[in-house]
Scaffold this active site. Structure first.
Site, PDB file in Angstrom:
ATOM      1  N   GLY A  11       9.470  12.212   9.365  1.00  0.00           N
ATOM      2  CA  GLY A  11       9.114  11.419  10.544  1.00  0.00           C
ATOM      3  C   GLY A  11       7.981  10.490  10.166  1.00  0.00           C
ATOM      4  N   GLY A  14      13.369  20.711   5.211  1.00  0.00           N
ATOM      5  CA  GLY A  14      12.696  21.028   6.465  1.00  0.00           C
ATOM      6  C   GLY A  14      13.466  20.482   7.652  1.00  0.00           C
ATOM      7  N   LEU A  73      -0.398   4.484   0.411  1.00  0.00           N
ATOM      8  CA  LEU A  73      -1.136   5.664   0.867  1.00  0.00           C
ATOM      9  C   LEU A  73      -0.337   6.471   1.882  1.00  0.00           C
ATOM     10  CD1 LEU A  73      -2.336   4.933   3.920  1.00  0.00           C
ATOM     11  CD2 LEU A  73      -3.971   3.642   2.561  1.00  0.00           C
ATOM     12  N   ARG A 112       3.829   9.971  15.770  1.00  0.00           N
ATOM     13  CA  ARG A 112       4.898   8.971  15.840  1.00  0.00           C
ATOM     14  C   ARG A 112       6.151   9.469  15.110  1.00  0.00           C
ATOM     15  NH1 ARG A 112       1.645   3.773  13.944  1.00  0.00           N
ATOM     16  NH2 ARG A 112       0.419   5.382  12.930  1.00  0.00           N
ATOM     17  N   LYS A 126       7.850  -2.018  -2.240  1.00  0.00           N
ATOM     18  CA  LYS A 126       7.376  -1.183  -1.126  1.00  0.00           C
ATOM     19  C   LYS A 126       8.546  -0.580  -0.345  1.00  0.00           C
ATOM     20  CE  LYS A 126       5.025   0.654   2.101  1.00  0.00           C
ATOM     21  NZ  LYS A 126       4.089   1.724   2.001  1.00  0.00           N
ATOM     22  N   CYS A 175       6.251   5.395   9.084  1.00  0.00           N
ATOM     23  CA  CYS A 175       6.703   4.579   7.948  1.00  0.00           C
ATOM     24  C   CYS A 175       8.175   4.769   7.596  1.00  0.00           C
ATOM     25  CB  CYS A 175       5.838   4.877   6.736  1.00  0.00           C
ATOM     26  SG  CYS A 175       4.111   4.591   7.063  1.00  0.00           S
ATOM     27  N   GLU A 217       0.849  -1.189   0.000  1.00  0.00           N
ATOM     28  CA  GLU A 217       0.000   0.000   0.000  1.00  0.00           C
ATOM     29  C   GLU A 217       0.885   1.239   0.000  1.00  0.00           C
ATOM     30  OE1 GLU A 217      -3.279   0.230  -0.461  1.00  0.00           O
ATOM     31  OE2 GLU A 217      -2.583   2.290  -0.584  1.00  0.00           O
ATOM     32  N   GLU A 267      -0.559   9.282   5.081  1.00  0.00           N
ATOM     33  CA  GLU A 267      -1.470   9.787   6.098  1.00  0.00           C
ATOM     34  C   GLU A 267      -1.904  11.195   5.704  1.00  0.00           C
ATOM     35  OE1 GLU A 267      -0.246   9.357  10.121  1.00  0.00           O
ATOM     36  OE2 GLU A 267       0.524   7.340   9.777  1.00  0.00           O
ATOM     37  N   LYS A 298      10.887   3.693  10.254  1.00  0.00           N
ATOM     38  CA  LYS A 298      10.820   2.235  10.489  1.00  0.00           C
ATOM     39  C   LYS A 298      11.235   1.459   9.230  1.00  0.00           C
ATOM     40  CE  LYS A 298       6.516   0.461  10.285  1.00  0.00           C
ATOM     41  NZ  LYS A 298       6.225  -0.589   9.342  1.00  0.00           N
TER      42      LYS A 298
HETATM   43  C1  UGA Z   1       4.834   7.513   3.410  1.00  0.00           C
HETATM   44  C2  UGA Z   1       4.831   7.377   1.876  1.00  0.00           C
HETATM   45  O1  UGA Z   1       4.797   8.670   1.269  1.00  0.00           O
HETATM   46  C3  UGA Z   1       3.630   6.555   1.403  1.00  0.00           C
HETATM   47  O2  UGA Z   1       3.710   6.364  -0.013  1.00  0.00           O
HETATM   48  C4  UGA Z   1       3.670   5.197   2.116  1.00  0.00           C
HETATM   49  O3  UGA Z   1       2.535   4.406   1.745  1.00  0.00           O
HETATM   50  C5  UGA Z   1       3.645   5.420   3.622  1.00  0.00           C
HETATM   51  O4  UGA Z   1       4.796   6.211   4.006  1.00  0.00           O
HETATM   52  C6  UGA Z   1       3.689   4.058   4.277  1.00  0.00           C
HETATM   53  O5  UGA Z   1       4.667   3.346   4.096  1.00  0.00           O
HETATM   54  O6  UGA Z   1       2.682   3.648   4.865  1.00  0.00           O
HETATM   55  P1  UGA Z   1       3.525   9.080   5.156  1.00  0.00           P
HETATM   56  O7  UGA Z   1       4.501   8.559   6.174  1.00  0.00           O
HETATM   57  O8  UGA Z   1       2.082   9.081   5.490  1.00  0.00           O
HETATM   58  O9  UGA Z   1       3.663   8.261   3.768  1.00  0.00           O
HETATM   59  O10 UGA Z   1       3.906  10.584   4.866  1.00  0.00           O
HETATM   60  P2  UGA Z   1       4.709  11.410   3.755  1.00  0.00           P
HETATM   61  O11 UGA Z   1       3.790  12.348   3.096  1.00  0.00           O
HETATM   62  O12 UGA Z   1       5.498  10.532   2.874  1.00  0.00           O
HETATM   63  O13 UGA Z   1       5.696  12.260   4.700  1.00  0.00           O
HETATM   64  C7  UGA Z   1       6.690  11.618   5.496  1.00  0.00           C
HETATM   65  C8  UGA Z   1       7.556  12.646   6.166  1.00  0.00           C
HETATM   66  O14 UGA Z   1       8.389  13.302   5.222  1.00  0.00           O
HETATM   67  C9  UGA Z   1       6.805  13.754   6.900  1.00  0.00           C
HETATM   68  O15 UGA Z   1       7.426  13.995   8.144  1.00  0.00           O
HETATM   69  C10 UGA Z   1       6.938  14.961   5.984  1.00  0.00           C
HETATM   70  O16 UGA Z   1       6.888  16.175   6.682  1.00  0.00           O
HETATM   71  C11 UGA Z   1       8.310  14.714   5.392  1.00  0.00           C
HETATM   72  N1  UGA Z   1       8.514  15.350   4.071  1.00  0.00           N
HETATM   73  C12 UGA Z   1       7.789  14.963   2.986  1.00  0.00           C
HETATM   74  C13 UGA Z   1       9.497  16.317   3.926  1.00  0.00           C
HETATM   75  O17 UGA Z   1      10.201  16.677   4.881  1.00  0.00           O
HETATM   76  N2  UGA Z   1       9.714  16.859   2.682  1.00  0.00           N
HETATM   77  C14 UGA Z   1       8.991  16.502   1.595  1.00  0.00           C
HETATM   78  O18 UGA Z   1       9.231  17.052   0.488  1.00  0.00           O
HETATM   79  C15 UGA Z   1       8.002  15.531   1.746  1.00  0.00           C
END
Ligand code: UGA
Length: 469
Positions: free
Chosen positions: A276, A272, A152, A346, A223, A279, A150, A154, A282
């Site tokens: 965090g 930034g 997706l 988290r 994945k 996902c 998956e 959050e 970990k």
């Molecule tokens: C991430 C992946 O983007 C999803 O495709 C994956 O399904 C998911 O993990 C998972 O394995 O379940 P998620 O952790 O919900 O999704 O959030 P992201 O939007 O990817 O952001 C992760 C972190 O990166 C956040 O702390 C965000 O602030 C940071 N981020 C994101 C940045 O610092 N810069 C960016 O350009 C993008």
């Protein structure tokens, strides 16, 4: 189709709700009776756009809740495993929940079923699931195991699920492939998108999505490798941002110049305070462990993790260089969630920074649109929680923006200016144009861009020396 989804965490709940909206009959299975009772009562345990609507639309009709996995397996053609795979001490994924679910599923396999692993798991897990189900007495001809990772995120989980870039399905037989094609048929045929009551399509979504069929091992690797690559992109731009700070360049211009190369792309290029969430941190550890196990020393991942941690420390040093000393300083903190659009804290870099500032003796007044309840369980003393961003900023020696919530990018700057003690904003998410901040009388420090100093700033609040990379 009749589907059982095991685990009502983030992925399970969204998966169940979305499959129900795609026209399938879903039973969501969990062994937590309290959680099941809350779900039956109409409560939605996570903050996720469109999820309350979908659950309200299908609860009790196309989506039911059950604590009986064997019965749910018996009733279903497809059983989807979406339970947690938390990291162990050494970084590899703890698969004990997956194993116990597989064991229990075996008692309900009375005719052909496809067991689908949707939890993020290391390569070989689907083989192990097959072995466990067989070991517990199930005829191997009665089931196949598929890997269906998956992707997706959050905050946009429902639209990510229903409007995916791609659907990846790993199988070892044509029969399982056919079942998985049927499962996603409502999306891949475009049927769902033609419906008047479909969840609205995000602007960038291309429909219908492509279904990519691979082996189970390839799907498992896709994945981990996807998350590792995305995290690497973030660490890369964060490293470039550090160089920009040293030489006086602007990372926004640099990332625009890099990201417009279609081979690189503009997404996940926002610098930034680091990534965090539940996902990336970990999964990077788990992927590194998988690589090590297979005989490959994936040192690139170690560097991605190191840069990510360093990014937070750099920001802390920046706050210190602006404030000089910490003890007794009042900081207005905007954002506690690990990213905007979620209440999840988290591995949140925002929360880790707040904890560090508290240890340094700062007084924090924090606001987050969704994550305060969760943060209160972790931040016990030294923190006040405000009713909005303006209250958090009132009387502050400096305002810190730590999470990229949309509302923090649209503050009434005139009003903010009248509330703070000193007009200093340290933005860990680059939400503002520095020139605009200076126009409103703020001294503004962001990541990878030159500091923008307001003339109104009292001299003692100027940084003592320029930071080095
Ligand atoms: C991430 C992946 O983007 C999803 O495709 C994956 O399904 C998911 O993990 C998972 O394995 O379940 P998620 O952790 O919900 O999704 O959030 P992201 O939007 O990817 O952001 C992760 C972190 O990166 C956040 O702390 C965000 O602030 C940071 N981020 C994101 C940045 O610092 N810069 C960016 O350009 C993008």
């Amino acid at each position: 189709m009749r589907i059982a989804v095991v685990g009502s965490g983030y992925v399970g709940l969204v998966t169940g709700a979305c499959f129900a909206d795609m026209g399938h009959e879903v039973v969501l299975v969990d062994n937590d009776e309290k959680k099941l009772a809350e779900l039956r009562n109409g409560e939605v345990p996570i903050h996720e756009r469109f999820l309350p609507e979908l659950l309200a639309r299908h609860r009790g009709q196309h989506i039911k809740f059950s604590g009986d996995l064997q019965a749910a397996t018996r009733e279903s053609e497809v059983v989807i495993i979406a339970v947690g795979t938390p990291p162990t001490e050494s970084g590899d994924a703890d698969l004990s929940y997956v194993e116990s679910v597989a064991r229990e599923i075996s008692g309900g396999v009375d005719e052909y079923k496809v067991v689908v692993e949707k939890s993020t798991v290391p390569v070989y897990t689907s083989q192990w699931i097959r072995t466990i189900i067989m070991r517990n007495g199930t005829d191997p001809a009665l089931f196949d195991v598929a890997s269906n990772p998956e992707f997706l995120r959050e905050g946009t989980a429902v639209t990510d699920f229903l409007y995916p870039d791609r659907i990846v399905v790993g199988v070892e037989s044509d029969r399982a492939a056919e079942v998985m094609r049927q499962l996603y048929g409502p999306l891949t045929s475009g049927w769902y998108y033609g419906r008047g009551d479909a969840i609205p399509r995000p602007d960038a979504a291309k429909v219908p999505p492509r279904l990519i069929i691979t082996s189970t091992k390839s799907a498992e690797l896709i994945k981990h490798a996807s998350n590792a690559f995305l995290a690497m992109k973030i660490s890369f731009i964060n490293a470039v941002a550090s160089i920009c700070e040293s030489v006086g360049a602007n990372v926004e211009q640099v990332s625009d110049g890099i990201g417009t190369d279609s081979r690189i792309g503009p997404q996940f290029m926002n610098p930034g305070i680091g990534y965090g969430g539940s996902c990336f941190p970990k999964d990077l550890l788990a992927f590194r462990a998988v690589a090590k196990e297979s005989g490959y020393d994936f040192r690139l991942l170690e560097e991605v993790i190191r840069i990510n941690e360093e990014q937070r420390h750099r920001f802390l040093r920046k706050v210190r260089s602006v404030l000089w000393t910490f003890r007794g300083k009042r900081l207005g903190v905007l954002g506690l969630a690990f990213k905007g659009g979620t209440d999840d804290i988290r591995e949140s870099p925002a929360l880790l920074l707040v904890q560090e500032l508290l240890r340094e003796g700062c007084h924090i007044c924090a606001y987050d649109p969704a994550a305060m309840e969760r943060a209160k369980e972790v931040l016990k003393s030294g923190v006040e929680f405000a009713g909005d961003a303006y209250e958090a900023a009132t009387g502050a020696d400096a305002v810190l923006i730590l999470t990229e919530w949309e509302e923090f990018a649209a503050l009434d700057l005139e009003r903010l200016r009248t509330l703070v003690k000193y007009p200093i904003v340290l933005d860990g998410r680059n939400l503002y144009d520095p020139a605009v901040m200076v126009k409103h009388g703020f001294s503004y420090y962001s990541v990878g861009r030159p500091a923008a100093l307001s003339e109104e700033l009292p001299a003692r609040a100027q940084p003592q020396k320029r930071e080095r990379a």
